[in-house]
Design an enzyme around this catalytic site. Structure first.
Site, mmCIF file in Angstrom:
data_model
loop_
_atom_site.group_PDB
_atom_site.id
_atom_site.type_symbol
_atom_site.label_atom_id
_atom_site.label_comp_id
_atom_site.label_asym_id
_atom_site.label_seq_id
_atom_site.Cartn_x
_atom_site.Cartn_y
_atom_site.Cartn_z
ATOM 1 C CG ASP A 185 -2.102 -31.731 -10.536
ATOM 2 O OD1 ASP A 185 -1.738 -30.915 -11.411
ATOM 3 O OD2 ASP A 185 -2.605 -32.829 -10.807
ATOM 4 C CE LYS A 189 -8.340 -32.442 -10.925
ATOM 5 N NZ LYS A 189 -8.203 -33.101 -12.234
ATOM 6 C CG HIS A 192 -6.989 -26.333 -15.146
ATOM 7 N ND1 HIS A 192 -6.450 -26.016 -16.373
ATOM 8 C CD2 HIS A 192 -6.321 -27.435 -14.711
ATOM 9 C CE1 HIS A 192 -5.502 -26.896 -16.675
ATOM 10 N NE2 HIS A 192 -5.394 -27.759 -15.679
#
Length: 570
Positions: free
Chosen positions: A63, A343, A346
């Site tokens: 991701d 994650k 971010h």
């Protein structure tokens, strides 16, 4: 010696892989400093082209994994001249676009050049574009208006009788794993509580499919592993006294595992599907955080430190267990996600992102090890979207937030995040996609993530050139694909009409199609060197499972592929 030029004829969307300069592919890469790219690799790449349909598919997602993040993690772990042992060794590599759509009147929806994980994961899961926040469901006039549900790859494989698995280091209800087997207008509808507040018309109480956690267990996915236990402990509509977790156990027979030891104790799916929930929320990254700041975090000698993950398994261990449980004669589909790359990006946490990318490489190694013994397995490795992590010179005015670590070279590497004043966000640039195994060559060139949908399902096999000219010291390796015309057939139809079978072959001179019950041959026919269609008739069959086996033999050896069919009394 003169080298013969060999071409690969594409049927469907199989890319040409032999024209010099048009293939973005890597073989087992030598160290570029010590050896350089001195070896001509066309023959090596051509030998790895397999147009047959895969029996198993392993999709590995990083991701937020784009080329900049891959490079930063590689520099840190192996140095500028190093290579990831597994990720960088995949033979076919391309670039992939990730744009989505915006809500509107339709049917032509505005383009969203930067998308979140919901529409990007839905893109490869369904082969169709959609809007931000939407999970395997089409666009509509407004975010709060549900669209049309799209069937996913996982659902299609499940309908074929294949086993299916879904693994993530995030909450298993997060957007990327959710897109594999749920359909909802808002990605935030992860639990019954979220759904009641965010997408009330889609709750079970209103006749909808329910929250993402409910849908995942209702799909009876064989192996579900990740974080997000808290998403399963909220009360359900029909009976507020029970929870989604209790519902999964009581109604669908899920076995709950919550740590590495419990996961290791599960050795088969004979006692029911497995639900692994290893943390209340997202799972813990490999490395402790190093968060970039305006003043600059870390320094020239900073190294990432291991985090305490307690009894949580890492991604490679979860994937290895999932493969072992899913492995069977009919095949399987597994999606596994290294989620904390995104994650931690971010959060502008360079160490956290590096660690999860290292875990992804270790997971690719697990998949390649399985593929070595099961060559009819397609492995695809890619991301869902790009991020804003950039390797920079390290000057004081570079980027909004900066962090510096010491790489494997012993030198400082600075990264910057510039999309937000605090934290960072997605970007719309194309990302890497790489693959190995049957139909892996389809990822070369520039593709869109929706193209992966057909590649995973298996496109119409291409016709490769036959064996080389007489006396050729290096003939092509044969390849074959076989598909039965029905998943089940009655004894009467098998005797009278026969089972239709389609075969595509290349690189051989003899192609034989057999119908087997165990090791016993019930029927056998030969087809042309490039394949063809036949009907296999027999009066020797009995009820149960039979296999259709196609074997091609040529100067370069032989290859075999099979399909399974259920024989019924009526």
């Amino acid at each position: 010696m003169q080298v013969k030029k060999r071409t690969v004829l594409a049927i469907g969307a199989l890319a040409s892989v032999v024209a010099a300069g048009t293939v973005a592919a890597t073989a087992a890469i030598p160290d570029p400093v010590e050896q350089g790219f001195t070896k001509e690799r066309s023959a090596e790449l051509a030998a790895q082209v397999d147009p047959s349909k895969p029996r198993n598919v392993i999709l590995i997602i990083g991701d937020g994994m784009d080329d900049s993040m891959i490079t930063a993690a590689r520099n840190y772990e192996y140095g500028a001249g190093g290579r990831f042992p597994a990720l960088d060794a995949l033979p076919f590599t391309g670039a992939m676009t990730t744009y989505g759509l915006k809500v509107g009147a339709g049917p032509d929806y505005p383009i969203a050049y930067v998308s979140d994980s919901a529409p990007t994961a839905s893109g490869w899961s369904t082969g169709k574009k959609t809007v931000d926040g939407r999970i395997s469901q089409g666009p509509s006039t407004a975010a709060a208006v549900p669209g049309t549900n799209y069937e996913t790859v996982l659902e299609k494989f499940q309908a074929q009788g294949k086993r299916v698995g879904n693994v993530s280091t995030a909450e298993i209800t997060d957007a990327t794993p959710a897109a594999a087997a749920s359909h909802i207008s808002q990605r935030a509808c992860q639990s019954t509580t979220n759904a009641a507040a965010t997408c009330p018309s889609e709750t079970k109480g209103q006749g909808g499919p329910g929250s993402i956690s409910e849908q995942l267990v209702d799909h009876q996915i064989d192996v579900l592993l990740g974080g997000g236990k808290d998403r399963f402990t909220t009360p359900i509509d029909a009976n507020p006294a029970t929870t989604t977790l209790a519902y999964a156990q009581q109604q669908h027979g899920y076995r709950l595992v919550e740590n590495t030891a419990q996961l290791a104790a599960v050795t088969s799916l004979d006692q029911g599907p497995v639900l692994g929930l290893f943390n209340g929320g997202n799972m813990t990254p490999m490395y402790q955080p190093l968060v970039a700041s305006a003043a600059g975090a870390g320094g020239p000698t900073t190294r990432c430190e291991e985090a305490d993950r307690g009894a949580q398994p890492d991604l490679s261990l979860m994937t290895e267990k999932a493969i072992a449980l899913l492995d069977n004669d009919k095949g399987f589909f597994l999606q596994t996600e290294s989620a904390m790359i995104d994650k931690q990006e971010h959060a502008s946490d360079i160490c956290g992102a590096i660690g999860d990318l290292k875990e992804l490489d270790e997971t690719v190694a697990v998949a390649l090890s399985y593929q070595e013994a099961n060559p009819d397995t397609l492995i695809i490795v890619t991301g869902d979207h790009a991020h804003s992590t950039q390797i920079i010179a390290g000057n004081a005015d570079d980027g909004v937030q900066r962090a510096t670590v010491q790489t494997a070279d012993g030198d400082p590497m600075s990264v910057a995040y510039s999309t937000n004043a605090v934290g960072s966000d997605h970007t719309g640039t194309q990302i890497r996609v790489a693959a190995s195994g049957p139909q892996a060559a389809n990822v070369t060139g520039v593709i869109d993530q929706t193209d992966l949908f057909l590649t995973m399902l298996g496109r119409t096999p291409s016709v490769l050139p036959g064996p080389g000219e007489p006396g050729d010291p290096d003939p092509l390796k044969p390849a074959v694909s076989v598909v039965a015309g029905a998943s089940r057939i009655s004894l009467a139809d098998l005797r009278r009409r026969g089972l239709p079978v389609a075969v595509a072959a290349s690189g051989g001179t003899t192609v034989t199609v057999r119908l087997l019950k165990g090791s016993r041959t019930l029927a056998s026919k030969k087809v042309g060197a490039s394949g063809g269609t036949v009907r296999l008739k027999t009066r020797k069959a009995s009820k149960g499972t039979v296999r259709v086996v196609a074997t091609v033999t040529g100067a370069g050896g032989s290859a075999t592929r099979s399909d399974t069919v259920r024989v019924t009394k009526r």
